[in-house]
Design an enzyme around this catalytic site. Structure first.
Site, short mmCIF file in Angstrom:
data_model
loop_
_atom_site.label_atom_id
_atom_site.label_comp_id
_atom_site.label_asym_id
_atom_site.label_seq_id
_atom_site.Cartn_x
_atom_site.Cartn_y
_atom_site.Cartn_z
N PHE A 71 81.41 146.46 -87.09
CA PHE A 71 81.39 147.23 -85.84
C PHE A 71 82.53 148.23 -85.81
O PHE A 71 83.68 147.88 -86.12
CB PHE A 71 81.55 146.30 -84.63
CG PHE A 71 80.41 145.34 -84.43
CD1 PHE A 71 79.36 145.65 -83.58
CD2 PHE A 71 80.38 144.12 -85.08
CE1 PHE A 71 78.31 144.77 -83.38
CE2 PHE A 71 79.35 143.22 -84.90
CZ PHE A 71 78.30 143.55 -84.04
N ASP A 72 82.23 149.46 -85.45
CA ASP A 72 83.27 150.41 -85.09
C ASP A 72 83.85 149.93 -83.75
O ASP A 72 83.19 149.22 -83.00
CB ASP A 72 82.66 151.80 -84.95
CG ASP A 72 83.65 152.82 -84.42
OD1 ASP A 72 84.78 152.85 -84.93
OD2 ASP A 72 83.29 153.56 -83.50
N LYS A 73 85.08 150.32 -83.43
CA LYS A 73 85.70 149.89 -82.17
C LYS A 73 85.35 150.82 -81.01
O LYS A 73 84.65 150.44 -80.08
CB LYS A 73 87.22 149.78 -82.32
CG LYS A 73 87.92 149.35 -81.01
CD LYS A 73 89.43 149.31 -81.17
CE LYS A 73 90.05 150.69 -81.15
NZ LYS A 73 90.02 151.35 -79.81
#
Length: 654
Positions: free
Chosen positions: A353-355
């Site tokens: 996941f990207d933040k």
């Protein structure tokens, strides 16, 4: 001239010069209804039920009469009435040495007539015709998801042009036109609200059932419902470029693309059909030739093998499941761009996941405000100073102090690179920035700064020339759903969840603790994310990447399945990702994985059941027990069964 048929979407694309009348004439022999893509299906006259199935009804009447009067002529009439479309295609295929299920059925029925099994030949024809009708009905039900999307977009809109109100077709509306949308009307074009406030039901685009409040400068999409207020909307996209048009196109393309399991079935069927014909010939010839068996009995067995061997159930087992699943996903706001991605999604072992904008909301917010002074309007003064700053976090403070009515006059404002800002208000000089801007910070205040930073927040210190008077902590807040989504993924068996971010280690650790991901990689540039995804692929085999579809594009492309957030308003997300979550809602991800896994299970069930039942029926040849009745059940019965099994995917919910 060339033509491409999209079976899943029920769409014909013709390249060359051909009028609609010529196309209708070409499809008339199969009773195909052809209409322009942008025309509403309701505008087309529907053939009466009795007329559409008159030959099928006539065949049934002849069959019943044949059994009552024991007359082969009546059985022959039943065969001709019910099998005319079948024979036309089957004989044509036979002349061109193309062997498909219709070829096998034609040979079997002609053979049954030659050896005098008129009644069973008639039953085979009738049941095959019924199975074709039921199969068509089932596929139409699966395709209905696309039609419901197409019906959402109005074909015309009220446009204000040169001071006049004009009712124009969607294709005649231009970018920059002002569209007038009354309460209760569907919005016909994508655009930006320039006047009015309303709640808009966006279920057709995003899958969210709760209406969204919209005001000036907010985007609206074609196919959504204006529920309350009057809106004036500036059109931003042409009819063919609207979000709903892109969704329809992508869903149609996805349903046309063959999944790996479907490619396997197609390859299998290509070799399987000639093998079945050879087996049927051997069954009919070998026992009489070498074992003095009865010719008529074993020719009958050979014909039954042909009927059993029809790959109808096998061929239909995968496409009906894929078409149904992709349509269901689109209705729930998950855009899956192909059967291969649908299959891959359920097999993912790890998801990264990207933040920013993925696990978090993507917009900085003031989370903590501590006032050490006696100044009541300290936050208002800080906001006034930050309002003159270009710092990305300044907008969060200004938004927090939106209630402040007093307009402060700021003098001697200056930005101090790498440290913060300063300026004079009411004769007092204020400074706002990091620890580099202040020389003497007490242990008590340092302790509070450290605590806030350990929570992943950016801390700004406010003070005068003499003392520190306040702290403000700003953070990109974690989405409310992030933790529950990660938990749900772990429950589904995706045990490896990874946070990839360009942010600092402390912030990443705080977000990681809050969401419950397994591991964290911080301070990554886009190419670092790409390399890490490749590494994950080697470690876990199949890996997914969830990002915003812009700066995460390389990582999304490298993953087995790239999943983009916020597809409804982001062209990049629709273009770069394999799957787009249209409502910018992570909670759709577990639903998509659940749908994918159920699709895979149903495809495997269908393929296994089709092959096992056929093999069992073929084994009945050994003792000579195989009849055309059993053959019909093994073929038509299984075709109907796998189709109905695939349609169960319409019932999968979040």
């Amino acid at each position: 001239m060339d033509a491409i048929v999209n079976f899943g979407a029920s769409k014909l694309t013709v390249y060359g010069n051909a009028s609609l009348e010529q196309l209708k004439e070409a499809g008339a022999f199969e009773k195909l209804t052809i209409y322009p893509e942008k025309e509403k299906p309701e505008a087309i006259p529907i053939e009466p039920f009795w007329k559409r199935y008159s030959l099928l009804g006539l065949s049934l009447l002849f069959l019943i009469a044949g059994f009552i009067f024991s007359n082969n002529i009546l059985f022959a009439a039943a065969i001709l009435a019910g099998g005319f479309p079948l024979f036309k295609t089957g004989l044509k295929n036979l002349l061109h040495l193309e062997f498909d299920m219709r070829t096998l059925m034609t040979i079997a029925i002609i053979g049954a007539a030659i050896i005098g099994e008129w009644s069973e030949g008639a039953v085979v024809v009738l049941l095959f015709a019924i199975s074709e009708v039921l199969e068509g009905y089932s596929m139409d039900k699966a395709r209905k998801s696309i039609r419901s999307l197409m019906e959402m977009a109005p074909t015309e809109a009220l446009i204000l042009r040169n001071g006049q109100e004009l009712l124009l077709k969607a294709e005649d509306i231009e970018v920059g036109d002002l569209m007038l949308v009354k309460p209760g009307q569907m919005i016909a074009m994508d655009g930006v609200i320039v006047e009015g406030i309303s709640s808009v039901n966006q279920a057709a685009i995003t899958g969210e059932s709760v209406p969204v409040e919209k005001a000036v400068q907010d985007e609206v999409y074609a196919g959504t419902l204006n529920e309350e207020g009057f809106l004036k909307v500036k059109v931003t996209k042409l009819a063919d470029d609207t979000t709903i048009a892109k969704i329809i196109q992508l869903v149609e393309d996805a349903q046309a693309e063959k999944a790996p399991s479907q490619q396997f079935v197609d390859r299998f069927a290509k070799y399987y059909t000639p093998v079945i014909m050879a087996v049927a010939a051997l069954v009919a010839i070998v026992p009489p030739l070498f074992f003095e068996a009865n010719w008529q009995e074993w020719i009958y067995q050979g014909l039954a093998v042909l009927v059993v061997g029809c790959p109808c159930a096998l061929v239909i087992s995968t496409p009906v499941s894929i078409v149904t699943a992709i349509g269901n996903a689109a209705r729930h706001g998950v855009l899956i761009k192909g059967g291969s991605y649908l299959e891959e999604l359920g097999a993912l072992k790890a998801i990264a996941f990207d933040k920013t904008g993925t696990l978090t909301n993507g917009t900085p917010t003031v989370t903590d405000y501590i006032n050490f002074s006696n100044e009541e309007d300290l936050l208002g003064k800080i906001a006034a100073l930050e309002g003159m700053s270009q710092h990305p976090l300044a907008s969060a403070i200004v938004k927090k102090a939106a209630y402040v009515k007093k307009n402060y006059v700021i003098e001697d404002f200056s930005a101090l690179t790498g440290m913060g800002i300063k300026g004079t208000l009411d004769g007092t000089t204020y400074r706002i920035g990091n620890t580099k801007l202040f020389e003497d910070i007490s242990a008590r205040i340092l302790e509070q700064i450290t605590r806030l930073q350990n929570e992943g927040k950016t801390v700004m210190i406010a003070g005068t020339e003499k003392e520190i008077i306040g702290l403000i902590a700003v953070a990109d807040e974690v989405r409310e759903s992030s933790q529950s989504v990660i938990e749900h993924l772990h429950q589904l068996g995706v045990h490896h969840t990874i946070l990839l971010t360009g942010d600092n280690q402390k912030t990443a650790e705080a977000i990681g603790r809050h969401t419950g991901v397994n591991s964290i990689k911080a301070e990554l540039l886009p190419h670092d994310k790409l390399n890490f995804i490749k590494k994950l692929g080697k470690q876990f085999g199949r890996v997914g990447m969830v990002g915003d579809g812009v700066n995460d594009a390389p990582a999304l492309a490298a993953a087995n399945v790239g999943i983009a957030m916020g597809g409804a308003g982001t062209d990049t997300a629709l273009e770069t990702a394999d799957i787009a979550l249209m409502n910018d809602d992570l909670q759709k991800l577990p639903f998509a994985i659940k749908l994918s896994r159920k699709t895979l299970r149903i495809i495997k069930q269908n393929i296994t059941l089709s092959i096992v039942v056929k093999l069992f029926a073929l084994l009945l040849v050994v003792p000579g027990w195989l009849t055309l009745w059993i053959a019909i059940f093994a073929d038509m019965g299984m075709t109907l069964l796998v189709t109905l099994n695939g349609l169960r995917l319409l019932r999968v919910k979040e």
